[in-house]
Design an enzyme around this catalytic site. Structure first.
Site, PDB file in Angstrom:
ATOM      1  N   TRP A 104       0.349   3.888   7.031  1.00 28.19           N
ATOM      2  CA  TRP A 104       1.140   3.628   6.025  1.00 28.19           C
ATOM      3  C   TRP A 104       1.328   4.933   5.226  1.00 28.19           C
ATOM      4  O   TRP A 104       2.519   5.376   4.872  1.00 28.19           O
ATOM      5  CB  TRP A 104       0.823   2.618   4.978  1.00 28.19           C
ATOM      6  CG  TRP A 104       0.938   1.298   5.590  1.00 28.19           C
ATOM      7  CD1 TRP A 104       0.099   0.276   6.054  1.00 28.19           C
ATOM      8  CD2 TRP A 104       2.136   0.596   5.746  1.00 28.19           C
ATOM      9  NE1 TRP A 104       0.679  -0.679   6.385  1.00 28.19           N
ATOM     10  CE2 TRP A 104       1.973  -0.768   6.335  1.00 28.19           C
ATOM     11  CE3 TRP A 104       3.555   1.045   5.488  1.00 28.19           C
ATOM     12  CZ2 TRP A 104       3.200  -1.560   6.902  1.00 28.19           C
ATOM     13  CZ3 TRP A 104       4.296   0.366   5.786  1.00 28.19           C
ATOM     14  CH2 TRP A 104       4.256  -1.181   6.768  1.00 28.19           C
ATOM     15  N   ASP A 174       0.087   4.996  -3.776  1.00 26.72           N
ATOM     16  CA  ASP A 174       0.477   3.653  -3.255  1.00 26.72           C
ATOM     17  C   ASP A 174      -0.576   3.069  -3.376  1.00 26.72           C
ATOM     18  O   ASP A 174      -1.695   3.209  -2.491  1.00 26.72           O
ATOM     19  CB  ASP A 174       1.085   3.984  -1.897  1.00 26.72           C
ATOM     20  CG  ASP A 174       1.507   2.432  -1.269  1.00 26.72           C
ATOM     21  OD1 ASP A 174       1.232   1.471  -1.892  1.00 26.72           O
ATOM     22  OD2 ASP A 174       2.038   2.663  -0.221  1.00 26.72           O
ATOM     23  N   LYS A 198      -0.486  -8.655  -1.224  1.00 28.25           N
ATOM     24  CA  LYS A 198      -1.762  -8.208  -1.114  1.00 28.25           C
ATOM     25  C   LYS A 198      -2.557  -9.207  -1.842  1.00 28.25           C
ATOM     26  O   LYS A 198      -3.283  -9.988  -1.798  1.00 28.25           O
ATOM     27  CB  LYS A 198      -2.045  -6.993  -0.809  1.00 28.25           C
ATOM     28  CG  LYS A 198      -1.489  -6.092  -0.037  1.00 28.25           C
ATOM     29  CD  LYS A 198      -1.193  -6.364   1.396  1.00 28.25           C
ATOM     30  CE  LYS A 198      -0.604  -5.425   2.106  1.00 28.25           C
ATOM     31  NZ  LYS A 198      -0.448  -5.670   3.696  1.00 28.25           N
TER      32      LYS A 198
END
Length: 364
Positions: A104, A174, A198
């Site tokens: 990511w 992030d 999440k």
């Protein structure tokens, strides 16, 4: 236990049972309004109060002062990857620096490079993304616009420790997959962002926590919807926001504050879950390989493999027969992955560890 309780998916992840029950009722009719949450107007007094509560709960959980703005946005982290350099990598600063620690963060760096010149502060490719750097030892130039990193790599199962130093440049993280999973000093950051699927709720909403002084950097002329000032000025209601996702997020923040008892209590639970699973995997010895080096193991995502795709697939099938779902590894590295997000209970981890031990006795 049912499969919802035994959901180890990397995302969308499990939600607390109490949140699911309240959501079920709200889909039919909100107790306060008699109208389904799916049909509530984003211009209603009810929704304005909901946004205010969601912000209040986050401030209480994080210990945030009014030096920070909180917005609820759409587009996931993927939109943030481009918006952040568009807004904050202005003239007069050296190019922003990015830490590439896995799938990511590599995506974030690639997207940022499409809209602004960027530099790579560190790249873990040579280790196969099995380790992480010490952020305070990267030697970032003080003229750098900002330093960006991903706090927890969901694919490879790597997690940075909480940053506790005073950053020499604006620090942007992030935190999509470990936000609100543990106590940390939020005021060490200039920006934190996290999409919800999440630990926060269903997909559709992204929380952005931004130090107000950073907003002064934003250049004029950006499209309104890509300008963070727009969303701050309109109180997260510039265009039709994801009402349902924000509602569930608010329920989750209530659960964290009043049922769990805050982030320190949540951290203790998550530490026990991760320790139990890693101990089991370590006890299996050469039967399994954990992707991350021991020092950098994630408490949220445990990536491992039996070393044979046939065995990995067999365990997924055996686990599914016991109601355990979501163990397939990310397509980029394969193998297996057990995600231990906040709503995954310690009892669920016990079921998983039992299934792992039994599988190894019988098949490995």
């Amino acid at each position: 236990m049912n499969s919802n309780t035994l959901n180890f998916s990397g995302g969308p992840g499990a939600l607390p049972d109490t949140v699911l029950e309240q959501t079920r009722q709200a889909i039919a009719a909100l107790p306060e309004t008699g109208i389904s949450v799916l049909g509530m107007s984003h211009r209603s007094e009810w929704f304005r109060a909901l946004l205010d509560e969601a912000e209040h709960n986050l401030r209480a959980l994080l210990g945030l002062s009014d030096d920070y703005a909180i917005t609820f946005m759409q587009g996931g982290s993927s939109l943030q990857f481009a918006m952040i350099p568009m807004n904050f990598a202005g003239k007069g600063f050296a190019p922003p620096e990015y830490v590439i620690s896995g799938y990511w963060s590599k995506r974030a760096t690639s997207e940022a490079a499409k809209v602004w010149e960027t530099r790579v502060a560190w790249d873990g490719a040579d280790s196969g993304y099995r380790r992480l750097p010490a952020l305070d030892r990267l030697g970032i130039d003080h003229s750098t616009a900002f330093l960006h990193y991903v706090s927890n790599e969901t694919v490879e199962g790597l997690q940075f420790p909480a940053y506790e130093e005073k950053a020499p440049v604006p620090l942007i993280a992030d935190m999509s997959s470990d936000f609100l999973s543990a106590s940390f000093q939020a005021d060490r950051y200039s920006m934190i962002y996290a999409h919800a699927q999440k630990n926060l709720g269903p997909s559709g909403v992204t929380v952005a926590v931004i130090k107000r002084s950073l907003l002064d950097r934003i250049p004029d002329g950006l499209p309104a919807i890509l300008d963070f000032r727009t969303h701050v000025a309109h109180g997260s209601n510039y265009n039709t926001p994801p009402v349902f996702a924000i509602y569930v997020l608010t329920l989750v923040t209530r659960w964290l504050r009043f049922d769990i008892g805050g982030l320190q209590a949540m951290q203790s639970i998550n530490e026990r879950k991760a320790r139990r699973l890693y101990e089991t995997l370590d006890e299996l010895g050469d039967a399994v390989t954990i992707h991350a080096d021991r020092q950098w193991r994630s408490q949220m995502n445990v990536a491992f493999t039996f070393g044979d795709p046939r065995l990995d697939d067999a365990f997924v099938s055996v686990a599914r027969e016991q109601g355990i779902v979501g163990l397939e590894g990310h397509r980029s590295i394969g193998g297996l992955r057990a995600s231990l997000y906040n709503a995954v209970t310690e009892q669920a981890v016990e079921v998983l560890t039992g299934a792992l031990a039994e599988f190894c006795r019988e098949r490995v």
